[in-house]
Design an enzyme around this catalytic site. Structure first.
Site, short mmCIF file in Angstrom:
data_model
loop_
_atom_site.label_atom_id
_atom_site.label_comp_id
_atom_site.label_asym_id
_atom_site.label_seq_id
_atom_site.Cartn_x
_atom_site.Cartn_y
_atom_site.Cartn_z
N CYS A 49 -3.56 -4.73 5.22
CA CYS A 49 -2.78 -3.54 5.58
C CYS A 49 -2.93 -2.49 4.49
CB CYS A 49 -1.30 -3.91 5.73
SG CYS A 49 -0.96 -4.81 7.24
N ARG A 105 -3.57 0.54 -2.79
CA ARG A 105 -2.99 -0.70 -3.33
C ARG A 105 -3.89 -1.22 -4.45
NH1 ARG A 105 -1.10 -4.35 1.70
NH2 ARG A 105 0.21 -5.33 0.11
N ASP A 133 9.25 -4.15 2.83
CA ASP A 133 8.73 -4.71 4.08
C ASP A 133 9.74 -4.64 5.23
OD1 ASP A 133 6.33 -5.20 2.88
OD2 ASP A 133 6.72 -7.33 2.51
N ILE A 150 -5.32 -3.00 -7.94
CA ILE A 150 -5.10 -4.35 -8.49
C ILE A 150 -5.27 -4.34 -10.01
CG2 ILE A 150 -5.69 -5.60 -6.36
CD1 ILE A 150 -8.39 -6.28 -7.71
N ASP A 151 -5.03 -3.17 -10.61
CA ASP A 151 -5.22 -3.07 -12.06
C ASP A 151 -4.33 -4.04 -12.84
OD1 ASP A 151 -3.32 -1.05 -10.90
OD2 ASP A 151 -2.74 -0.91 -13.01
N LYS A 194 5.21 -16.06 5.31
CA LYS A 194 3.80 -15.63 5.20
C LYS A 194 3.39 -15.46 3.73
CE LYS A 194 2.63 -11.11 5.72
NZ LYS A 194 1.79 -10.46 4.69
N ASN A 195 4.17 -14.68 3.00
CA ASN A 195 3.71 -14.31 1.66
C ASN A 195 3.80 -15.48 0.67
OD1 ASN A 195 2.92 -11.85 2.57
ND2 ASN A 195 4.76 -10.76 1.87
N ARG A 201 -0.86 -10.64 12.36
CA ARG A 201 -1.10 -11.12 11.00
C ARG A 201 0.09 -11.89 10.45
NH1 ARG A 201 -4.79 -8.64 7.85
NH2 ARG A 201 -5.46 -6.60 8.54
N1 EPU Z 1 0.64 -2.02 -8.01
C1 EPU Z 1 -0.23 -1.41 -8.89
N2 EPU Z 1 -1.20 -2.17 -9.47
C2 EPU Z 1 -1.33 -3.49 -9.21
C3 EPU Z 1 -0.46 -4.11 -8.31
C4 EPU Z 1 0.52 -3.35 -7.71
O1 EPU Z 1 -0.13 -0.21 -9.14
O2 EPU Z 1 -2.23 -4.12 -9.79
C5 EPU Z 1 1.71 -1.23 -7.39
C6 EPU Z 1 1.50 -1.13 -5.88
O3 EPU Z 1 0.67 -0.06 -5.54
C7 EPU Z 1 2.93 -0.94 -5.41
C8 EPU Z 1 3.74 -1.79 -6.41
O4 EPU Z 1 2.92 -1.94 -7.54
O5 EPU Z 1 3.31 0.40 -5.56
C9 EPU Z 1 4.14 -3.16 -5.90
O6 EPU Z 1 3.01 -3.85 -5.39
P1 EPU Z 1 2.94 -5.44 -5.35
O7 EPU Z 1 1.81 -5.87 -6.19
O8 EPU Z 1 4.30 -5.99 -5.65
O9 EPU Z 1 2.59 -5.72 -3.84
P2 EPU Z 1 1.52 -6.70 -3.25
O10 EPU Z 1 1.47 -7.94 -4.05
O11 EPU Z 1 0.25 -5.99 -2.98
C10 EPU Z 1 3.26 -7.95 -1.79
C11 EPU Z 1 3.36 -8.34 -0.35
C12 EPU Z 1 3.59 -7.09 0.48
C13 EPU Z 1 4.86 -6.40 0.00
C14 EPU Z 1 4.79 -6.13 -1.50
C15 EPU Z 1 6.07 -5.58 -2.07
C16 EPU Z 1 1.97 -10.27 -0.24
C17 EPU Z 1 0.71 -10.87 0.23
N3 EPU Z 1 2.14 -8.98 0.04
O12 EPU Z 1 2.17 -7.03 -1.86
O13 EPU Z 1 3.78 -7.57 1.80
O14 EPU Z 1 5.01 -5.17 0.68
O15 EPU Z 1 4.48 -7.34 -2.21
O16 EPU Z 1 7.14 -6.46 -1.85
O17 EPU Z 1 2.80 -10.93 -0.83
C18 EPU Z 1 3.77 -7.43 4.13
O18 EPU Z 1 4.11 -8.62 4.14
O19 EPU Z 1 3.76 -6.69 5.15
C19 EPU Z 1 3.36 -6.84 2.87
C20 EPU Z 1 2.68 -5.70 2.80
#
Ligand code: EPU
Length: 421
Positions: free
Chosen positions: A117, A122, A307, A124-125, A22-23, A400
């Site tokens: 989710c 979460r 995950d 995106i900074d 998926k990811n 999803r």
């Molecule tokens: N974070 C920030 N700022 C940012 C981005 C992330 O503070 O701009 C923090 C997040 O709050 C978190 C950590 O950094 O504490 C890691 O977040 P990450 O960006 O790695 O996660 P993500 O990209 O939002 C992806 C997967 C998630 C999975 C996480 C961690 C996708 C689409 N989603 O999320 O997958 O949990 O990486 O491995 O790739 C799932 O598949 O169920 C799922 C939630």
């Protein structure tokens, strides 16, 4: 609203074939916006997040064909839209990759903030930090992010992520692929789907190196051409079936996997008493004894994945002794399922980042509600292992990310059905 109804207590036996990741798919499909010509993408999972993304790309003018199951042919040459449908964008998390893709292709984007989710805040900074480093002007409101070239234009740049964010690494890799100069992302995420995205882009003509390490280098190219790419198998879907067999007992061959990607998961399941036999592209799991307690801390790859936190928690709930499960990526993730598991008889106490799980003899069926994708998967596993009937509500979260969950589990001997209520 549909629910899953599970009559638990039956071991799982047979074989299951894992779908594409998926990811990886949700990163690769938006990245196709950068390509001039047709991309044939194989092993695409048939899940709702992918269907939403294809709807968004279709609405933007992409030519999309699905000539056979799990194959998507996508040609984004004719796309001119830089403002994808906001309602669809809000239906999923990974739609934020459209920001990087549109910035890279057109130098501008207007993308609604994503939904999906929401088991934690979460932010995106880090994505924004990356776009700014590439020279973008960023206008971020409560509803959308708008990007355009800053006064010095867009170009490659070197910067370091404050945390190894999967999403920010993906977004900046996509955005930087067609920009002039070299981009270096330090403290990059190393998850298998980061490598898969780099392999996809390189197959289409990009020059990305270092994916899978802390430092990813992207040397900008003028254009990408079409080609064929096969998405890797889903590490977390595979891990979910492995955890399900661990919890319910049984003997299952999990096929179409990359065993190396699963080691961070199988090591812990083995510690708990499951037997694992790895093959080239499959893993056999045998679980035929009472599970032992374990200590697990989630970490970015190659650590134990966040995950898989909820799924391993179900195994812990059924193990002898007291287990400890520490979450270090998303602190609030326990709240999505622990209360539901407790209603099935699990004994869990949460203090800050750690759940202490005192193993019980068995779980009892109950009506429970999924609050996110992986929490829902864990409740399905709990239902499969429990005595009696479990009803899992809010299953749109599960759909999803798990292709044909009912079909795959039924083939393994589970008694589970999807009921429209
Ligand atoms: N974070 C920030 N700022 C940012 C981005 C992330 O503070 O701009 C923090 C997040 O709050 C978190 C950590 O950094 O504490 C890691 O977040 P990450 O960006 O790695 O996660 P993500 O990209 O939002 C992806 C997967 C998630 C999975 C996480 C961690 C996708 C689409 N989603 O999320 O997958 O949990 O990486 O491995 O790739 C799932 O598949 O169920 C799922 C939630």
């Amino acid at each position: 609203m549909a629910i899953y109804e599970i009559n638990g207590g039956k071991p799982l036996n047979g074989s299951v074939t894992i779908s594409g990741a998926k990811n990886a798919a949700v990163a690769i499909l938006p990245a196709a916006l950068l390509v001039s010509g047709k991309c044939r993408i194989e092993n695409v999972p048939d899940i709702s997040d992918v269907r939403i993304l294809l709807d968004i790309l279709d609405g933007m003018g992409a030519d999309i064909q699905c000539p056979e199951p799990h194959v998507v042919e996508i040609d984004c040459t004719a796309v001119h839209c830089t403002e994808p449908n906001a309602d669809l964008v809000r239906e999923m998390r990974a739609s934020y990759y459209l920001m990087g893709a549109l910035l890279g292709r057109f130098g501008k984007a207007h993308v609604a903030l994503p939904g999906g989710c929401n088991f934690a805040s979460r932010p995106i900074d880090q994505h924004i930090k990356g776009f700014l480093a590439l020279g973008a002007d960023v206008d971020e409101t409560e509803d959308y992010v708008a990007l355009q070239p800053g006064p010095d234009g867009l170009q490659g740049s070197r910067f370091s992520l404050d945390m190894a964010s999967v999403g920010a690494t993906v977004n900046i890799m996509i955005a930087a692929t067609l920009l002039p100069g070299q981009t270096i992302i330090e403290n990059a995420a190393k998850e298998p789907h980061i490598v898969d995205l780099a392999n996809f882009l390189n197959t289409m003509g990009a020059r990305i190196s270092g994916a899978g390490t802390d430092t990813v280098k992207i040397r900008g190219v003028n254009s990408l051409k079409g080609g064929t790419y096969t998405i890797i198998p889903d590490q977390i879907e595979a891990g979910t079936y492995l955890a399900a067999v661990t919890a319910t007992g049984g003997n299952v061959l999990v096929q179409n996997v990359i065993p190396k990607h699963l080691e961070c998961i199988t090591t812990k399941l083995q510690e708990m008493g499951a037997r694992i036999i790895p093959f080239d592209d499959a893993v056999r799991i045998i679980s035929d004894r009472r599970l032992r307690q374990a200590t697990v801390k989630t970490r970015p790859y190659p650590g134990f994945p966040t995950d898989m936190q909820a799924q391993v928690c179900v195994c812990m709930a059924l193990a002898s002794g007291t287990s400890r499960l520490t979450e270090s990526v998303y602190e609030t993730r326990f709240f999505g399922y622990c209360t539901e598991l407790e209603s099935m008889g699990a004994k869990i106490s949460i203090s800050s980042k750690t759940a202490t799980v005192v193993g019980v003899d068995h779980l009892e069926g109950a009506t429970v509600s999924a609050h996110d994708l992986r929490a829902g998967a864990a409740l399905v596993i709990a239902g499969l292992a429990a005595k009696g009937t479990t009803r899992v509500q809010n299953i749109h979260f599960v759909e999803r990310g798990y292709e044909n969950l009912i079909g795959k589990l039924t083939a393994l001997g589970a008694d589970i059905r999807r009921i429209e209520e």
